[in-house]
Write an enzyme that holds these catalytic residues in place. Sequence first.
Site, mmCIF file in Angstrom:
data_model
loop_
_atom_site.group_PDB
_atom_site.id
_atom_site.type_symbol
_atom_site.label_atom_id
_atom_site.label_comp_id
_atom_site.label_asym_id
_atom_site.label_seq_id
_atom_site.Cartn_x
_atom_site.Cartn_y
_atom_site.Cartn_z
ATOM 1 N N HIS A 126 0.979 -1.196 -0.137
ATOM 2 C CA HIS A 126 -0.036 0.011 0.042
ATOM 3 C C HIS A 126 0.932 1.070 -0.072
ATOM 4 O O HIS A 126 0.758 2.240 -0.737
ATOM 5 C CB HIS A 126 -0.814 0.039 1.399
ATOM 6 C CG HIS A 126 -1.979 -0.966 1.336
ATOM 7 N ND1 HIS A 126 -1.959 -1.902 2.388
ATOM 8 C CD2 HIS A 126 -2.965 -1.430 0.730
ATOM 9 C CE1 HIS A 126 -3.039 -2.859 2.241
ATOM 10 N NE2 HIS A 126 -3.528 -2.429 1.023
ATOM 11 N N LYS A 166 -16.113 -7.890 5.846
ATOM 12 C CA LYS A 166 -14.783 -8.417 5.835
ATOM 13 C C LYS A 166 -14.244 -8.797 7.282
ATOM 14 O O LYS A 166 -13.165 -9.498 7.533
ATOM 15 C CB LYS A 166 -13.847 -7.697 5.235
ATOM 16 C CG LYS A 166 -13.862 -7.316 3.813
ATOM 17 C CD LYS A 166 -12.739 -6.746 2.905
ATOM 18 C CE LYS A 166 -13.051 -6.901 1.744
ATOM 19 N NZ LYS A 166 -11.945 -6.079 0.858
ATOM 20 N N ARG A 169 -2.088 -5.630 -8.251
ATOM 21 C CA ARG A 169 -0.805 -6.533 -7.882
ATOM 22 C C ARG A 169 -0.567 -7.561 -9.177
ATOM 23 O O ARG A 169 0.459 -7.677 -9.445
ATOM 24 C CB ARG A 169 -1.000 -7.146 -6.741
ATOM 25 C CG ARG A 169 -0.789 -6.503 -5.498
ATOM 26 C CD ARG A 169 -1.099 -7.254 -4.307
ATOM 27 N NE ARG A 169 -2.627 -7.092 -4.428
ATOM 28 C CZ ARG A 169 -3.813 -7.265 -3.332
ATOM 29 N NH1 ARG A 169 -3.023 -7.750 -2.293
ATOM 30 N NH2 ARG A 169 -4.921 -7.322 -3.458
ATOM 31 N N SER A 201 -2.543 -7.762 2.829
ATOM 32 C CA SER A 201 -2.936 -7.903 4.312
ATOM 33 C C SER A 201 -3.243 -9.092 4.822
ATOM 34 O O SER A 201 -2.762 -9.434 6.123
ATOM 35 C CB SER A 201 -4.139 -6.742 4.685
ATOM 36 O OG SER A 201 -3.645 -5.628 3.973
HETATM 37 P P1 ADP Z 1 -9.985 -3.622 -0.334
HETATM 38 O O1 ADP Z 1 -10.587 -4.472 0.705
HETATM 39 O O2 ADP Z 1 -10.827 -2.220 -0.749
HETATM 40 O O3 ADP Z 1 -9.674 -4.475 -1.203
HETATM 41 P P2 ADP Z 1 -7.195 -3.543 0.581
HETATM 42 O O4 ADP Z 1 -6.771 -2.554 1.994
HETATM 43 O O5 ADP Z 1 -7.145 -4.980 0.756
HETATM 44 O O6 ADP Z 1 -8.689 -2.736 0.482
HETATM 45 O O7 ADP Z 1 -6.495 -2.924 -0.631
HETATM 46 C C1 ADP Z 1 -6.694 -1.368 -0.979
HETATM 47 C C2 ADP Z 1 -6.243 -1.188 -2.369
HETATM 48 O O8 ADP Z 1 -4.779 -1.552 -2.298
HETATM 49 C C3 ADP Z 1 -6.594 -2.220 -3.583
HETATM 50 O O9 ADP Z 1 -6.970 -1.756 -4.713
HETATM 51 C C4 ADP Z 1 -5.637 -3.306 -3.546
HETATM 52 O O10 ADP Z 1 -5.545 -4.121 -4.760
HETATM 53 C C5 ADP Z 1 -4.488 -2.465 -3.207
HETATM 54 N N1 ADP Z 1 -3.369 -3.406 -2.957
HETATM 55 C C6 ADP Z 1 -3.487 -3.863 -1.596
HETATM 56 N N2 ADP Z 1 -2.009 -4.748 -1.332
HETATM 57 C C7 ADP Z 1 -1.238 -4.099 -2.257
HETATM 58 C C8 ADP Z 1 0.042 -4.222 -2.882
HETATM 59 N N3 ADP Z 1 0.909 -5.187 -2.271
HETATM 60 N N4 ADP Z 1 0.585 -3.692 -4.014
HETATM 61 C C9 ADP Z 1 -0.367 -2.720 -4.600
HETATM 62 N N5 ADP Z 1 -1.355 -2.594 -4.258
HETATM 63 C C10 ADP Z 1 -2.089 -3.167 -3.409
#
Ligand code: ADP
Length: 164
Positions: A17, A41, A90, A128
């Site tokens: 992130h 979630k 990703r 995460s």
């Molecule tokens: P959500 O529940 O909205 O998917 P996340 O916190 O899992 O929330 O992810 C938020 C955003 O960050 C999403 O667009 C996800 O694809 C992106 N994201 C999560 N992990 C990574 C990573 N390692 N690299 C790039 N983008 C990421």
Amino acid sequence: MRTVIYPGSFDPITNGHLDVIRRAAKLFDRMVVAVAISESKHPLFNLRERFDLVARAVEDLPNVETDTFEGLLVEYVDKQAAQAVLRGLRAVSDFEFEFQLALMNRKLNDRFETIFMMPKDTYTFLSSSIVKEIARLGGDVSSFVPAHVRDALAEKFAAAAACV
Ligand code: ADP
């Protein structure tokens, strides 16, 4: 003033992130990392905890703010007078869901633009969920999350173990 919103669950925020946040912060005047309630979630960290972990992780970035939101993202984007929403991509596996979400949001509000950014290749495997699983099993997550997030994970799982 060009504002971008980066919405997500951030349960917890990872270096993946943060990589995306740092890249996008250079392209916009203002960025708001918007932590979603994401109750469905069943997050490990509550909203306040996730907000605090994000706020601390971005404190060195002067044009990045942290906020929380509930309800429709399109409405939140309007409220913040933002021009775009940022999402991270990703792998191909992210694409289908993100594509659907972007088009649905555009249907709800025609001015809604989604921008996708890819993290550094070393973070493409990072999520995460994986970080939580490693931490739950006692593994070292120092290279995947900032130090304060690693400590918060250790504390959370130590508290959970004490309750068993
Ligand atoms: P959500 O529940 O909205 O998917 P996340 O916190 O899992 O929330 O992810 C938020 C955003 O960050 C999403 O667009 C996800 O694809 C992106 N994201 C999560 N992990 C990574 C990573 N390692 N690299 C790039 N983008 C990421």
